[in-house]
Design a protein around this motif. Structure first.
Motif, PDB file in Angstrom:
ATOM      1  N   LEU A   1      13.635  21.926  -8.307  1.00 18.35           N
ATOM      2  CA  LEU A   1      13.458  20.770  -7.427  1.00 18.35           C
ATOM      3  C   LEU A   1      12.759  19.599  -8.115  1.00 18.35           C
ATOM      4  O   LEU A   1      12.607  18.542  -7.511  1.00 18.35           O
ATOM      5  N   ASN A   2      12.345  19.776  -9.355  1.00 20.45           N
ATOM      6  CA  ASN A   2      11.616  18.703 -10.045  1.00 20.45           C
ATOM      7  C   ASN A   2      12.321  17.360  -9.956  1.00 20.45           C
ATOM      8  O   ASN A   2      11.750  16.374  -9.480  1.00 20.45           O
ATOM      9  N   THR A   3      13.557  17.334 -10.425  1.00 22.25           N
ATOM     10  CA  THR A   3      14.286  16.062 -10.451  1.00 22.25           C
ATOM     11  C   THR A   3      14.577  15.538  -9.046  1.00 22.25           C
ATOM     12  O   THR A   3      14.303  14.365  -8.768  1.00 22.25           O
ATOM     13  N   PRO A   4      15.104  16.392  -8.129  1.00 26.13           N
ATOM     14  CA  PRO A   4      15.354  15.867  -6.786  1.00 26.13           C
ATOM     15  C   PRO A   4      14.107  15.270  -6.150  1.00 26.13           C
ATOM     16  O   PRO A   4      14.184  14.198  -5.523  1.00 26.13           O
ATOM     17  N   ILE A   5      12.964  15.889  -6.331  1.00 24.57           N
ATOM     18  CA  ILE A   5      11.756  15.346  -5.704  1.00 24.57           C
ATOM     19  C   ILE A   5      11.399  14.001  -6.322  1.00 24.57           C
ATOM     20  O   ILE A   5      11.142  13.016  -5.612  1.00 24.57           O
ATOM     21  N   ALA A   6      11.442  13.926  -7.664  1.00 25.61           N
ATOM     22  CA  ALA A   6      11.116  12.648  -8.315  1.00 25.61           C
ATOM     23  C   ALA A   6      12.077  11.559  -7.866  1.00 25.61           C
ATOM     24  O   ALA A   6      11.667  10.445  -7.512  1.00 25.61           O
ATOM     25  N   LEU A   7      13.358  11.887  -7.844  1.00 20.30           N
ATOM     26  CA  LEU A   7      14.342  10.881  -7.435  1.00 20.30           C
ATOM     27  C   LEU A   7      14.167  10.503  -5.974  1.00 20.30           C
ATOM     28  O   LEU A   7      14.342   9.344  -5.601  1.00 20.30           O
ATOM     29  N   GLY A   8      13.831  11.504  -5.151  1.00 16.17           N
ATOM     30  CA  GLY A   8      13.643  11.234  -3.729  1.00 16.17           C
ATOM     31  C   GLY A   8      12.543  10.209  -3.502  1.00 16.17           C
ATOM     32  O   GLY A   8      12.738   9.230  -2.779  1.00 16.17           O
TER      33      GLY A   8
ATOM     34  N   SER B   1       0.840  -1.205   0.000  1.00 11.81           N
ATOM     35  CA  SER B   1       0.000   0.000   0.000  1.00 11.81           C
ATOM     36  C   SER B   1       0.868   1.246   0.000  1.00 11.81           C
ATOM     37  O   SER B   1       0.596   2.204  -0.727  1.00 11.81           O
ATOM     38  N   ALA B   2       1.931   1.201   0.801  1.00 11.20           N
ATOM     39  CA  ALA B   2       2.826   2.360   0.834  1.00 11.20           C
ATOM     40  C   ALA B   2       3.375   2.638  -0.556  1.00 11.20           C
ATOM     41  O   ALA B   2       3.422   3.788  -1.004  1.00 11.20           O
ATOM     42  N   LEU B   3       3.730   1.569  -1.250  1.00  8.16           N
ATOM     43  CA  LEU B   3       4.278   1.758  -2.599  1.00  8.16           C
ATOM     44  C   LEU B   3       3.236   2.368  -3.531  1.00  8.16           C
ATOM     45  O   LEU B   3       3.540   3.245  -4.342  1.00  8.16           O
ATOM     46  N   MET B   4       2.001   1.901  -3.384  1.00  7.59           N
ATOM     47  CA  MET B   4       0.938   2.432  -4.247  1.00  7.59           C
ATOM     48  C   MET B   4       0.727   3.922  -3.980  1.00  7.59           C
ATOM     49  O   MET B   4       0.615   4.733  -4.895  1.00  7.59           O
ATOM     50  N   ILE B   5       0.674   4.250  -2.689  1.00  8.18           N
ATOM     51  CA  ILE B   5       0.472   5.661  -2.331  1.00  8.18           C
ATOM     52  C   ILE B   5       1.609   6.510  -2.894  1.00  8.18           C
ATOM     53  O   ILE B   5       1.394   7.577  -3.475  1.00  8.18           O
ATOM     54  N   LEU B   6       2.823   5.986  -2.761  1.00  3.08           N
ATOM     55  CA  LEU B   6       3.980   6.735  -3.274  1.00  3.08           C
ATOM     56  C   LEU B   6       3.916   6.867  -4.793  1.00  3.08           C
ATOM     57  O   LEU B   6       4.347   7.871  -5.362  1.00  3.08           O
ATOM     58  N   THR B   7       3.357   5.850  -5.449  1.00  2.75           N
ATOM     59  CA  THR B   7       3.243   5.944  -6.903  1.00  2.75           C
ATOM     60  C   THR B   7       2.283   7.069  -7.278  1.00  2.75           C
ATOM     61  O   THR B   7       2.545   7.858  -8.200  1.00  2.75           O
ATOM     62  N   ILE B   8       1.178   7.144  -6.555  1.00  4.72           N
ATOM     63  CA  ILE B   8       0.232   8.244  -6.809  1.00  4.72           C
ATOM     64  C   ILE B   8       0.932   9.578  -6.568  1.00  4.72           C
ATOM     65  O   ILE B   8       0.811  10.517  -7.354  1.00  4.72           O
ATOM     66  N   LEU B   9       1.725   9.607  -5.505  1.00  6.37           N
ATOM     67  CA  LEU B   9       2.483  10.828  -5.198  1.00  6.37           C
ATOM     68  C   LEU B   9       3.419  11.177  -6.361  1.00  6.37           C
ATOM     69  O   LEU B   9       3.538  12.343  -6.753  1.00  6.37           O
ATOM     70  N   THR B  10       4.059  10.140  -6.922  1.00  8.05           N
ATOM     71  CA  THR B  10       4.962  10.370  -8.066  1.00  8.05           C
ATOM     72  C   THR B  10       4.201  11.034  -9.206  1.00  8.05           C
ATOM     73  O   THR B  10       4.663  12.012  -9.798  1.00  8.05           O
ATOM     74  N   ILE B  11       3.024  10.483  -9.500  1.00  3.41           N
ATOM     75  CA  ILE B  11       2.245  11.005 -10.627  1.00  3.41           C
ATOM     76  C   ILE B  11       1.840  12.451 -10.342  1.00  3.41           C
ATOM     77  O   ILE B  11       1.999  13.347 -11.180  1.00  3.41           O
ATOM     78  N   TRP B  12       1.386  12.659  -9.112  1.00  2.39           N
ATOM     79  CA  TRP B  12       0.975  14.021  -8.743  1.00  2.39           C
ATOM     80  C   TRP B  12       2.162  14.982  -8.876  1.00  2.39           C
ATOM     81  O   TRP B  12       2.055  16.038  -9.499  1.00  2.39           O
ATOM     82  N   ALA B  13       3.315  14.550  -8.320  1.00  2.00           N
ATOM     83  CA  ALA B  13       4.497  15.423  -8.358  1.00  2.00           C
ATOM     84  C   ALA B  13       4.921  15.689  -9.792  1.00  2.00           C
ATOM     85  O   ALA B  13       5.411  16.763 -10.123  1.00  2.00           O
ATOM     86  N   GLY B  14       4.682  14.692 -10.660  1.00  8.41           N
ATOM     87  CA  GLY B  14       5.063  14.861 -12.057  1.00  8.41           C
ATOM     88  C   GLY B  14       4.254  15.950 -12.728  1.00  8.41           C
ATOM     89  O   GLY B  14       4.679  16.520 -13.733  1.00  8.41           O
TER      90      GLY B  14
ATOM     91  N   ALA C   1      11.327   8.090  -5.649  1.00  6.15           N
ATOM     92  CA  ALA C   1      11.713   6.803  -6.234  1.00  6.15           C
ATOM     93  C   ALA C   1      12.676   6.055  -5.320  1.00  6.15           C
ATOM     94  O   ALA C   1      12.535   4.852  -5.094  1.00  6.15           O
ATOM     95  N   SER C   2      13.642   6.791  -4.757  1.00  2.92           N
ATOM     96  CA  SER C   2      14.606   6.113  -3.880  1.00  2.92           C
ATOM     97  C   SER C   2      13.905   5.560  -2.648  1.00  2.92           C
ATOM     98  O   SER C   2      14.214   4.458  -2.184  1.00  2.92           O
ATOM     99  N   PHE C   3      12.970   6.331  -2.139  1.00  2.00           N
ATOM    100  CA  PHE C   3      12.260   5.854  -0.952  1.00  2.00           C
ATOM    101  C   PHE C   3      11.519   4.554  -1.267  1.00  2.00           C
ATOM    102  O   PHE C   3      11.534   3.610  -0.478  1.00  2.00           O
ATOM    103  N   LYS C   4      10.891   4.514  -2.437  1.00  2.00           N
ATOM    104  CA  LYS C   4      10.205   3.276  -2.838  1.00  2.00           C
ATOM    105  C   LYS C   4      11.199   2.120  -2.934  1.00  2.00           C
ATOM    106  O   LYS C   4      10.930   1.006  -2.486  1.00  2.00           O
ATOM    107  N   ALA C   5      12.360   2.399  -3.527  1.00  2.00           N
ATOM    108  CA  ALA C   5      13.364   1.344  -3.678  1.00  2.00           C
ATOM    109  C   ALA C   5      13.789   0.815  -2.312  1.00  2.00           C
ATOM    110  O   ALA C   5      13.927  -0.388  -2.105  1.00  2.00           O
TER     111      ALA C   5
END
Ligand code: HEM
Ligand SMILES: [Cu+2]
Lengths: 111, 559
Positions: free
Chosen positions: A51-58, A31-44, A60-64
């Motif tokens: 900060l665009n790239t640092p946030i996206a990478l941040g 579930s955490a991963l799913m929520i983070l994926t939604i966050l990724t899409i929103w942030a995109g 993604a790294s957290f998911k990893a």
């Protein structure tokens, strides 16, 4: 001569008690991963400027990290496994840092 | 025959059992003989031999391309090959020699055969993965063969963008896929060795009781595991760009061609250590056995292997000094590159100190070692010329670089491989080869090699660029010297191709420990070893290179 057996010592140390990870852990990680994926899409879809790239990478790294710790069981693995993961991360770090050492200093011409 | 019978247990009865062997003992070669028992074997020794056949064929193929290159360069005009065919020839030469021959050479052949025995265990940790690695290697080879048959690739073994990603023909992706696949074979071997060394050492075999060859294999395996995935990803990125138009290396799409060089050399500089480190390990075994003396500075040699593996990862941009790298980064990488020469230097001095006051014998593996140490040193020293920022601007992409890396990869790595093959041949096959022929071969290789590559230092210094099929007339003399040397070199390499297989069938039976060595494969295993190497846990001694026990029992010394 064969007084102590390092191979065996290591083998024992390598197996801490294995609790079969509970389904709860798996599902909450998922579930955490799913929520983070939604966050990724929103942030995109937002514009954070530089900060665009640092946030996206941040994110993604957290998911990893979640995948590595829970799905790959590293959280409860032996020190050797953790060391292995750390070593590969460290080497990735070398790749990044030294490559960026080139890109970030292209303008320094020494004049 | 300079065999010294030092077999500890058999010494007393040796005379009676020598000639008439009533029942041939079962060993890994004769206990099963069907084709399937070879092709599907899980025995690390047999897999080593499968690899030996594979890489030997590839060596001949790669050598044929080298022959083409040298023939073309006999004359200043491009009269034998067109520019295009010439480009394809040196690409094929480099790709075959590096990925299909040199990278698997010592690890997959000698490492597979010896590593489990040297640490006193019955096999590697994952025998099935081991067999898989061989077939993955073969599959990668098929892709490369396909790329050749489809008309070849002209990018050089380095596959630089934008040539490979945008301009070269489609075969380049077939070849790159081959390299990608072979990479996994290399990773599997490395993984297997790391786990085997960590988990399967015999009781008593502590880290600092392991032979130095095993240390070298450990360091090599670490590089294989950490580095190879990067080149795999890099190749995948080239594919993404070519087929999907994702902008990574092409500036028009927002990419950067130099990024390819960063990623490629992040793997490929460490990969040159995948090629040389195993050879350094072999050298340590040879120098100890044939000086009958423990290796000087055992610990520091072991640690220097690891140091090379680590330093090797922070010097890659020395291949890029003229590429548009920032001046700051170039300086950092130049300084770091100097540091990698230190552990290599430590090893050379330790080997010299090992020979000092040792009882040095001139058996053929030792002759190869002498060739190795000289050529490796020249290769390493010229590497320092190239790591010097200013000098490299002049020397980059000239024949000086070509000479430098051939001194290390051919003079160092292959010489070490030949030394190792000659040293362990009696163990692997149970037969002795013709010692005189072996010495002649070593001499031919040494002389031929120097005639081939020493002139190239001058050619490079005078400004002859690499990878061109024509050159100004005043450079012809040196080029002819080089081509003549290459013919001598070829004869030197072909000779063992005859007497080694011959000895396999007709050679004199090898005793258990013909050289009087101290490591487990000699002291505890028959020649050739039994299918499971040992029938008991082998005894492990405090110091792996301890000749004092052997010396007392040196009963028969014949010449
Ligand atoms: C003392 C250690 C070494 C130093 C300081 C060193 C330094 C260098 C430098 C600076 C270059 C780049 C030259 C240029 O392109 O302008 C180079 C190229 C090269 N070196 Fe070394 N090197 C060392 C050891 C090795 C070893 C051990 C190997 C192989 C087993 C090796 C193989 C190569 C290869 C293959 C190239 C050329 C690659 C290409 O462009 O095709 N070097 N070396
Ligand atoms: Cu390099």
């Amino acid at each position: 001569m064969s007084a102590h057996n390092s191979a065996n010592v290591e083998a024992h140390a390598g197996h801490p008690h294995h609790e079969p990870a509970s389904l709860v852990v798996y599902f909450s990680t998922f579930s955490a991963l799913m929520i983070l994926t939604i966050l990724t899409i929103w942030a995109g879809m937002q514009d954070f400027g530089a900060l665009n790239t640092p946030i996206a990478l941040g994110i993604a790294s957290f998911k990893a990290v979640l995948v590595v710790l829970f799905f790959m069981h590293v959280l409860h693995s032996s020190t050797l496994t953790k060391l292995t993961i750390f070593a590969s991360m460290y080497f990735l770090g070398i790749l990044m840092v030294f490559t960026l050492a080139d890109y970030l200093s292209r303008g320094w011409t020494g004049q | 025959m300079s065999a010294i019978n030092l077999d500890r247990r058999v010494v007393g009865e040796a005379a009676s059992t020598h000639e008439a062997t009533p029942k041939p003992a079962t060993n890994y070669l004769n206990h099963e003989t069907t084709i399937a028992s070879w092709l599907l074997t899980l025995d690390h020794k047999r897999i080593g031999l499968l690899y030996l056949v594979g890489i030997s064929l590839m060596f001949v193929l790669g050598g044929a391309f080298a022959g083409l290159i040298r023939l073309e360069l006999m004359t200043p005009k491009g009269d034998l090959l067109t520019g295009d065919v010439y480009n394809k020839s040196f690409t094929a030469h480099g790709v075959v020699m590096i990925f299909l021959f040199l990278i698997p050479s010592i690890p997959a052949v000698l490492g597979n055969f010896l590593l489990p025995i040297m640490i006193g265990t019955k096999d590697v940790a994952f025998p099935r993965l081991n067999l898989l690695s061989f077939y993955v290697y073969a599959a990668g080879g098929v892709f490369l063969a396909l790329a050749l048959l489809l008309g070849g690739v002209d990018t050089g073994w380095t596959f630089y963008t934008p040539l490979s990603s945008t301009y070269a023909n489609g075969n380049v992706m077939v070849a790159a896929l081959g390299v990608f696949v072979i990479g996994f074979s290399s990773i599997l071997t490395g993984l297997n060795f790391v786990v085997t060394i960590h988990r399967m050492r015999a009781p008593g075999m502590t880290w600092f009781r392991m032979p130095l060859f095993v240390w070298a294999m450990y360091a090599t395996s670490l590089i294989q595991i950490l580095g190879t995935p990067v080149v795999a990803i890099t190749i995948a990125l080239v594919g993404f760009e070519r087929f999907l138009g994702v902008g990574i290396f092409d500036p028009r799409l927002g990419g950067d061609p130099i990024l390819f060089q960063h990623l490629f050399w992040f793997y490929s500089h460490p990969a040159v250590y995948i090629m040389i480190l195993p050879s350094l390990g072999v050298a340590s075994e040879l120098v100890s056995t044939f000086s009958r003396k423990g290796v000087f500075g055992y610990h520091i040699i072991a640690c220097s292997s690891i140091a090379i593996a680590i330093f090797g990862f922070v010097v890659w941009a020395h291949h890029m000094f003229t590429s548009g790298l920032s001046q700051y980064a170039a300086m950092v990488f130049s300084v770091l590159t100097f540091s990698v020469a230190i552990p290599s230097g430590i090893k050379v001095f330790s080997w010299l100190a090992t020979m000092y006051k040792g009882s040095v014998s001139l058996a053929s593996p030792m002759i190869f070692f002498f060739g190795f140490i000289g050529l490796f040193t020249i290769g390493g020293m010229t590497g320092l010329f190239l790591s010097t920022l200013g000098t490299d601007i002049h020397l980059h992409d000239t024949y000086f670089v070509v000479a430098h890396f051939h001194y290390i990869m051919v003079g160092g790595a292959i010489m070490g491989f030949m030394g190792g093959i000659h040293y362990w041949w009696p163990k692997i096959t149970g037969r002795m080869y013709n010692e005189t022929l072996a010495k002649i071969s070593a001499a031919l290789i040494f002389v031929g090699f120097n005639f081939t590559f020493f002139p190239q230092f001058f050619l490079g210094y005078m400004g002859m660029p690499r990878r061109y099929h024509e050159y100004p007339e005043e450079l012809q003399v040196l080029n002819v010297l080089s081509t003549v040397g290459a013919s001598v070199l070829a004869i030197g390499y072909l000779t063992p191709g005859i007497y080694l297989p011959f000895s396999f069938f007709f050679g004199k039976k090898a005793p258990k420990n013909p050289w009087g060595a101290t490591t487990l494969e000699w002291t505890e295993c028959e020649s050739p070893p039994s299918p499971h190497n040992f029938d008991h846990n082998p005894p492990v001694y405090d110091h792996v290179y301890d000749y004092s026990t052997l010396n007392k029992e040196a009963a028969v010394v014949s010449h």
